[in-house]
Design a protein around this motif. Structure first.
Motif, PDB file in Angstrom:
ATOM      1  N   ILE A  15       9.608   0.853  -3.597  1.00  0.00           N
ATOM      2  CA  ILE A  15       8.535   1.594  -4.214  1.00  0.00           C
ATOM      3  C   ILE A  15       8.508   1.382  -5.727  1.00  0.00           C
ATOM      4  N   ARG A  30       4.196   6.770  -4.823  1.00  0.00           N
ATOM      5  CA  ARG A  30       4.709   7.645  -3.776  1.00  0.00           C
ATOM      6  C   ARG A  30       3.606   8.579  -3.253  1.00  0.00           C
ATOM      7  N   SER A  33       1.286   6.632  -1.066  1.00  0.00           N
ATOM      8  CA  SER A  33       1.997   6.242   0.140  1.00  0.00           C
ATOM      9  C   SER A  33       2.109   7.418   1.104  1.00  0.00           C
ATOM     10  N   GLU A  34       2.430   8.595   0.569  1.00  0.00           N
ATOM     11  CA  GLU A  34       2.579   9.773   1.425  1.00  0.00           C
ATOM     12  C   GLU A  34       1.249  10.210   2.032  1.00  0.00           C
ATOM     13  N   LEU A  38      -1.193   3.402   1.571  1.00  0.00           N
ATOM     14  CA  LEU A  38      -0.542   2.119   1.314  1.00  0.00           C
ATOM     15  C   LEU A  38       0.180   1.649   2.568  1.00  0.00           C
ATOM     16  N   GLU A  40       2.828   0.079   4.907  1.00  0.00           N
ATOM     17  CA  GLU A  40       4.248  -0.273   4.827  1.00  0.00           C
ATOM     18  C   GLU A  40       4.500  -1.561   5.623  1.00  0.00           C
ATOM     19  N   ARG A  49      10.962   3.015   2.309  1.00  0.00           N
ATOM     20  CA  ARG A  49       9.777   2.195   2.538  1.00  0.00           C
ATOM     21  C   ARG A  49       9.893   0.875   1.775  1.00  0.00           C
ATOM     22  N   TYR A  51       7.341  -2.616   0.825  1.00  0.00           N
ATOM     23  CA  TYR A  51       5.926  -2.991   0.762  1.00  0.00           C
ATOM     24  C   TYR A  51       5.784  -4.485   0.499  1.00  0.00           C
ATOM     25  N   ALA A  55       0.088  -4.145   0.273  1.00  0.00           N
ATOM     26  CA  ALA A  55       0.154  -2.844  -0.386  1.00  0.00           C
ATOM     27  C   ALA A  55      -0.249  -2.962  -1.848  1.00  0.00           C
TER      28      ALA A  55
END
Length: 313
Positions: A15, A30, A33-34, A38, A40, A49, A51, A55
């Motif tokens: 990340i 982050r 992503s959460e 994005l 994975e 994670r 990427y 991503a």
């Protein structure tokens, strides 16, 4: 028994590495992503994670959309469905238009308060504070719906409202902001609800056909606008005859010298102080070159009085 997670790390980024490549903060990456924005490419042995280029490409797209002012939920719509981009952009343009109108109105209001005499500021703040930003014309429309005959067909009423209610200028001057605020205060006065304070009808109630009158007046005003625009008197091109004819036909009568003499006091009663004040305030709010019905009506009424005076000599 827990299934073993496939560990894929070769050629992929953590990340922090993704954030560095994108020129973003770890916190930002982050967050997206959460939210599942994005993709994975895998997980490390410790379950972190990882990427890939996809991503990074997605993150750059997200940041571009955010730089255009799109909120995250709208970005999610675009990422979920490619064709949503046009819808989202159109929606955002409408929002920006409203925001820009509000900013221009506030700017003109502040300039007004800055430049006005100190003794007028409190009153003007009160007037401005009663108007929505950006302003709407709901109060003006309600005022005219009380003025117009109840029996006026919806189609005709809509045409009249379009002509008598000025649209707030897109780029108002301080004078226009003050004029609109005063106009709003005039039509919002609770005192107008008293029967004796309401503007009079153009002809005695029950004695005329409203649709015939207002359709005839629309034609007369159009003729008057043409005559005045050409620098001619409103009597020269038939505008005055059309004006009087509208009232005569609405009452089932014919245009005559006696009818014209009787019409003068009726018009004076209908053009009371509230309507006169309305047009004085509204005149500066219409677009340049746009006919102002109050001005046209005034010219025709004056021409009628002159005509009656000439005929009486």
């Amino acid at each position: 028994m827990r299934e073993a997670r496939t560990v894929v790390t070769e050629g992929l980024w953590s990340i922090g590495e993704l954030a560095k490549r994108a020129g973003a903060t770890v916190k930002t990456v982050r967050y997206y992503s959460e939210r599942g924005l994005l993709p994975e490419a895998g997980r490390s042995a410790g379950g972190h994670r990882r990427y890939g280029p996809g991503a990074l490409e997605r993150l750059r797209l997200i940041r571009s959309l955010r730089a255009l002012g799109l909120p995250v939920p709208e970005v999610e719509r675009v990422l979920a469905r490619d064709e949503a981009l046009e819808e989202v952009v159109s929606d955002r343009l409408r929002q920006l238009g409203s925001e820009l109108a509000a900013l221009r109105w506030r700017e003109a209001s502040l300039r007004l308060l800055r430049d006005c005499p100190a003794g007028d500021r409190v009153e003007q703040v009160r007037l401005l504070g009663a108007v929505a930003v950006p302003p709407d014309t709901a109060a003006l429309v309600r005022f005219w719906r009380r003025v117009l005959p109840a029996r006026l067909p919806r189609r005709v009423a809509s045409t009249v409202l379009d002509a008598v209610v000025p649209r707030p200028p897109a780029e108002p001057s301080p004078a226009q902001v003050l004029g609109f605020a005063r106009l709003h205060a005039l039509v919002s006065d609770p005192g107008l609800d008293r029967p004796e304070a309401r503007p009079a009808q153009p002809l005695p109630a029950g004695e005329y056909r409203p649709a015939v009158l207002y359709e005839g007046l629309a034609e007369a005003y159009a003729l008057a606008a043409t005559e005045l625009g050409a620098g001619r008197d409103v009597r020269d091109g038939g505008a005055l005859d059309c004006f009087v004819g509208a009232y005569a036909h609405a009452r089932g009568e014919t245009d005559s010298a006696d009818f014209r003499r009787a019409l003068v006091p009726l018009l004076a009663r209908a053009d009371g102080p509230v309507i006169t004040r309305y047009w004085k305030l509204a005149g500066g709010l219409f677009a340049p070159g746009e006919p102002v019905l109050g001005v046209l009506h005034h010219h025709l009424s004056v021409a009628l009085r002159q005509d009656v005076g000439m005929r009486g000599d």
